[in-house]
Design a protein around this motif. Structure first.
Motif, PDB file in Angstrom:
ATOM      1  N   PHE A  17       0.840  -1.203   0.000  1.00  0.00           N
ATOM      2  CA  PHE A  17       0.000   0.000   0.000  1.00  0.00           C
ATOM      3  C   PHE A  17       0.878   1.257   0.000  1.00  0.00           C
ATOM      4  N   LEU A  18       1.916   1.268   0.831  1.00  0.00           N
ATOM      5  CA  LEU A  18       2.779   2.449   0.888  1.00  0.00           C
ATOM      6  C   LEU A  18       3.495   2.682  -0.433  1.00  0.00           C
ATOM      7  N   GLU A  19       3.826   1.611  -1.098  1.00  0.00           N
ATOM      8  CA  GLU A  19       4.559   1.723  -2.370  1.00  0.00           C
ATOM      9  C   GLU A  19       3.646   2.166  -3.508  1.00  0.00           C
ATOM     10  N   LYS A  20       2.427   1.618  -3.546  1.00  0.00           N
ATOM     11  CA  LYS A  20       1.592   1.833  -4.732  1.00  0.00           C
ATOM     12  C   LYS A  20       0.259   2.536  -4.482  1.00  0.00           C
ATOM     13  N   GLY A  21      -0.126   2.712  -3.239  1.00  0.00           N
ATOM     14  CA  GLY A  21      -1.418   3.333  -2.963  1.00  0.00           C
ATOM     15  C   GLY A  21      -2.553   2.327  -3.025  1.00  0.00           C
ATOM     16  N   PHE A  22      -3.713   2.731  -2.555  1.00  0.00           N
ATOM     17  CA  PHE A  22      -4.870   1.831  -2.503  1.00  0.00           C
ATOM     18  C   PHE A  22      -5.270   1.316  -3.887  1.00  0.00           C
ATOM     19  N   GLY A  23      -5.425   2.236  -4.829  1.00  0.00           N
ATOM     20  CA  GLY A  23      -5.979   1.889  -6.133  1.00  0.00           C
ATOM     21  C   GLY A  23      -5.113   0.966  -6.957  1.00  0.00           C
ATOM     22  N   SER A  24      -3.808   1.069  -6.826  1.00  0.00           N
ATOM     23  CA  SER A  24      -2.913   0.256  -7.656  1.00  0.00           C
ATOM     24  C   SER A  24      -2.486  -1.025  -6.963  1.00  0.00           C
ATOM     25  N   LEU A  97       8.428   6.241   2.803  1.00  0.00           N
ATOM     26  CA  LEU A  97       7.212   6.351   1.993  1.00  0.00           C
ATOM     27  C   LEU A  97       5.997   6.786   2.800  1.00  0.00           C
ATOM     28  N   VAL A 100       4.242  10.464   1.841  1.00  0.00           N
ATOM     29  CA  VAL A 100       3.610  10.567   0.525  1.00  0.00           C
ATOM     30  C   VAL A 100       2.413   9.628   0.446  1.00  0.00           C
ATOM     31  N   SER A 104      -1.097  11.400  -0.084  1.00  0.00           N
ATOM     32  CA  SER A 104      -1.711  11.159  -1.391  1.00  0.00           C
ATOM     33  C   SER A 104      -3.092  10.517  -1.234  1.00  0.00           C
ATOM     34  N   GLU A 105      -3.293   9.769  -0.168  1.00  0.00           N
ATOM     35  CA  GLU A 105      -4.624   9.194   0.061  1.00  0.00           C
ATOM     36  C   GLU A 105      -5.602  10.227   0.624  1.00  0.00           C
TER      37      GLU A 105
END
Lengths: 202, 202
Positions: A17-24, A97, A100, A104-105
């Motif tokens: 999650f920290l690397e790519k975010g929720f959506g990815s 990370l 960000v 970003s979320e």
DNA sequence: GTCTATACGGCGATAGAC
DNA sequence: GTCTATCGCCGTATAGAC
């Protein structure tokens, strides 16, 4: 004894999650990375959404709670500023990370995450601002907009980590050089803040 | 004459990508928001990925090119710093989601976006650092680590926009108050940088 | 250029055996 | 607690009519 499956899933989820975010991020990624399967992810955490909320809350608290705590400590101004920069820098070096991810979320009109974050806010007076007020009354520092000072302090510590990859590009830094760079900021940032607070009017 | 379908799609895509990021944006969102259909999105841009790359490149350039340009201008130091903060703040007031979008897509080991960004980097010497060197030689400012100064300047301008929602929460600001707050930073940030550069050693 | 219809895969989630 | 198998949906992308 080895760590439990639940812990393995949580750790993998946090990393991805920290690397790519929720959506990815996909549940499949998380399961595979935790050496298990999708069924167990949902068994322990019910859904991708709830798993994410746990990780987000932890990350939000991990980032902002220590910052607030240090700024509310009972320390002399100069020592407090040095301690803040020192502690936050070390924290972010361990988990670069974190900011960000959290920010970003929380961007834009994302009401969901903002509400969650607002529930975690401890209210109470801002002791750092009060302390600056007192120092100004005693004539130890100039009377300026202390909200601006607080935000600048936070900015200078956190932003280099958020923009790490751009910074490494622009300044042609290796990862080691980046870490040395933020290490040097432990001196530069407090000096900057203190010179602003102490120097005569221009 | 009204704007073309291609433009409508591009505008919608930019708005939604900036708000939600690549992973949380769907082609359906974009098509619907542009008052058209998925087929046309792929007709003009071939794929979600390529559409995204266009938006990302624009956004990256829009954020960093003006910053670099101003810092390379031929202006006296003090005027340059004021101009930089002024211009960047106005830019980000118009498009507050720009930095968190660009930086969140470049986080971690995301080689794809970092390579794309590195191709857009104009090399050339950093005239701002050279200018600071010259001013130090003339004895107008202290000799400190000027890379740190440059990063701090950028941090103080950009970070408030990245952390806008957290800031509004912590300081109980409305959107209008937030914009007033960053407007006031147009004075506070240059004063901070200049006092650091000019004040006597401590 | 624009639309409808559809293919196809990957997604999150669950049922049910063990 | 753990796994395999599978469901139903939604994602991107395209074929083909107009």
């Amino acid at each position: 004894m080895a760590i439990s499956t639940e812990e393995k899933i949580r750790d993998a989820a946090k990393r991805i999650f920290l690397e790519k975010g929720f959506g990815s991020t996909t549940t499949r990624d998380i399961a595979e990375s935790a050496d298990t399967n999708i069924a167990l992810v949902n068994y322990y955490f019910h859904s991708k959404e709830r798993l994410f909320q746990e990780i987000f809350q932890d990350s939000f608290a991990e980032t902002f709670a220590p910052a607030t705590r240090i700024l509310n400590d009972d320390l002399p101004l100069e020592a407090k500023i040095y301690k803040f920069v020192d502690y936050m820098t070390d924290l972010l070096k361990k988990d670069p990370l974190l900011p960000v991810f959290v920010l970003s979320e929380m961007r834009g009109e994302n009401t969901k995450m903002c509400e969650m974050a607002s529930k975690m806010q401890e209210a109470g007076p801002n002791k750092f601002l009060q302390q600056l007020e007192r120092e100004a009354e005693k004539g130890n520092i100039r009377r300026v907009d202390f909200d601006q000072v607080e935000v600048s302090l936070m900015s200078m510590v956190v932003f280099p980590f958020i923009s790490m990859n751009v910074l490494k590009l622009k300044k042609q830094m290796s990862t080691e050089e980046f870490y040395r760079f933020v290490e040097e900021r432990k001196k530069a940032i407090p000096e900057m803040i203190l010179s602003y607070l102490r120097c005569r009017e221009e």
